[in-house]
Design an enzyme around this catalytic site. Sequence first.
Site, PDB file in Angstrom:
ATOM      1  N   HIS A   1      -9.510   0.501   5.231  1.00 45.73           N
ATOM      2  CA  HIS A   1      -8.156   0.694   5.792  1.00 45.73           C
ATOM      3  C   HIS A   1      -8.264   1.597   7.024  1.00 45.73           C
ATOM      4  CE1 HIS A   1      -4.049   2.147   6.280  1.00 45.73           C
ATOM      5  NE2 HIS A   1      -3.689   1.019   5.699  1.00 45.73           N
TER       6      HIS A   1
ATOM      7  N   GLY B   1       2.510   2.076  10.712  1.00 44.02           N
ATOM      8  CA  GLY B   1       3.359   3.247  10.529  1.00 44.02           C
ATOM      9  C   GLY B   1       4.062   3.692  11.800  1.00 44.02           C
TER      10      GLY B   1
ATOM     11  N   GLU C   1      -6.674   4.056   8.044  1.00 47.42           N
ATOM     12  CA  GLU C   1      -6.592   5.512   7.823  1.00 47.42           C
ATOM     13  C   GLU C   1      -7.916   6.045   7.279  1.00 47.42           C
ATOM     14  OE1 GLU C   1      -2.902   5.271   5.682  1.00 47.42           O
ATOM     15  OE2 GLU C   1      -1.969   4.661   7.568  1.00 47.42           O
TER      16      GLU C   1
ATOM     17  N   GLU D   1      -4.973  -5.558  10.729  1.00 50.56           N
ATOM     18  CA  GLU D   1      -3.962  -4.517  10.901  1.00 50.56           C
ATOM     19  C   GLU D   1      -4.215  -3.779  12.216  1.00 50.56           C
ATOM     20  OE1 GLU D   1      -2.125  -3.222   6.961  1.00 50.56           O
ATOM     21  OE2 GLU D   1      -3.990  -2.115   7.124  1.00 50.56           O
TER      22      GLU D   1
ATOM     23  N   SER E   1       3.692  -2.311  10.232  1.00 45.69           N
ATOM     24  CA  SER E   1       5.156  -2.229  10.353  1.00 45.69           C
ATOM     25  C   SER E   1       5.864  -3.525   9.975  1.00 45.69           C
ATOM     26  CB  SER E   1       5.557  -1.774  11.762  1.00 45.69           C
ATOM     27  OG  SER E   1       5.057  -0.465  12.006  1.00 45.69           O
TER      28      SER E   1
ATOM     29  N   LYS F   1       0.013   4.266  -0.112  1.00 44.28           N
ATOM     30  CA  LYS F   1      -0.648   5.422   0.531  1.00 44.28           C
ATOM     31  C   LYS F   1      -0.499   6.657  -0.368  1.00 44.28           C
ATOM     32  CE  LYS F   1       0.412   3.329   4.942  1.00 44.28           C
ATOM     33  NZ  LYS F   1       0.184   3.413   6.360  1.00 44.28           N
TER      34      LYS F   1
ATOM     35  N   ASN G   1       0.859  -1.192   0.000  1.00 45.33           N
ATOM     36  CA  ASN G   1       0.000   0.000   0.000  1.00 45.33           C
ATOM     37  C   ASN G   1       0.892   1.239   0.000  1.00 45.33           C
ATOM     38  OD1 ASN G   1      -1.848   2.029   0.499  1.00 45.33           O
ATOM     39  ND2 ASN G   1      -2.213   1.429   2.633  1.00 45.33           N
TER      40      ASN G   1
HETATM   41  C1  PEP Z   1      -0.653  -0.164   5.893  1.00 44.99           C
HETATM   42  O1  PEP Z   1      -0.661   0.945   5.384  1.00 44.99           O
HETATM   43  O2  PEP Z   1      -1.589  -0.937   5.643  1.00 44.99           O
HETATM   44  C2  PEP Z   1       0.471  -0.534   6.759  1.00 44.99           C
HETATM   45  C3  PEP Z   1       0.446  -1.703   7.322  1.00 44.99           C
HETATM   46  O3  PEP Z   1       1.462   0.382   6.922  1.00 44.99           O
HETATM   47  P1  PEP Z   1       2.937   0.121   7.596  1.00 44.99           P
HETATM   48  O4  PEP Z   1       3.473  -1.139   6.992  1.00 44.99           O
HETATM   49  O5  PEP Z   1       3.745   1.328   7.209  1.00 44.99           O
HETATM   50  O6  PEP Z   1       2.717   0.001   9.061  1.00 44.99           O
END
Ligand code: PEP
Length: 253
Positions: free
Chosen positions: A97, A175, A99, A169, A215, A11, A9
Amino acid sequence: MRKPFVAGNWKMNTDIHSGVELARSIAAGSSDIACHSVDVAVIPPFVYIPAVVQALSSTCVAVGAQDVYCEQKGAFTGEISPPMLKDVGCHYALCGHSERRHVIGEKDGLINKKVAAAVSGGLLPIFCVGELLEERQASQTEKVVSRQIKKGLANLAAEKVSAVTVAYEPVWAIGTGLTATPQQAQEVHSFIRDLLAKMYDRRLADDIRILYGGSVKPDNAAELMAQNDIDGLLVGGASLKADDFLAIIRAAV
Ligand code: PEP
């Protein structure tokens, strides 16, 4: 047997040139394993999707969208529909997601409509769920994830749900550099699979892919993938560096 699936992703990152270059490097570096051993997708910003689809046209790397609207067409200024995404060569769409849930304010009901519209429009939704830090600290993880799954998949028949990939997640791991331990992630993945077995049936639950995201890095990917119910990885930050993303793809095989 669930085939591993790794999705990146991007973003709100890259520009058209760096996005196309990144896509090309990922396709070149995974050409020996993508398709037959692992499904790979990149999820660029909407506006770069056509260029990335073109760059990946004769490769095994698929393209997804970071969101999708729940209507097919009409007066929905700023939104992008499932047929529009199909039209430009998208295969997957993220729905719910964290966000979108916590920055933009999307609720379970809208996410449910998006998942349903994506499947009806021939897209494969990657349906994201996960708890906030305070919810984990209050031992609410299962309650929150269960609500998100039940409401997010409400009224979807089993044959539609089998087009869905679930992504667990934990919001506190996205992040932040904090990753759920493989055991913490496995516990929630197994809880989700059992919940799907209760909502549908064991065969569907055993077939559906559940990705972990939060992460993920080259040095923790293999340990996460070694868990029984972790079928792949949804990667944010580390998917913006071709070498890191390729190392994660290899760790998933
Ligand atoms: C994500 O955006 O779905 C995500 C898991 O981000 P990150 O790997 O940066 O934590």
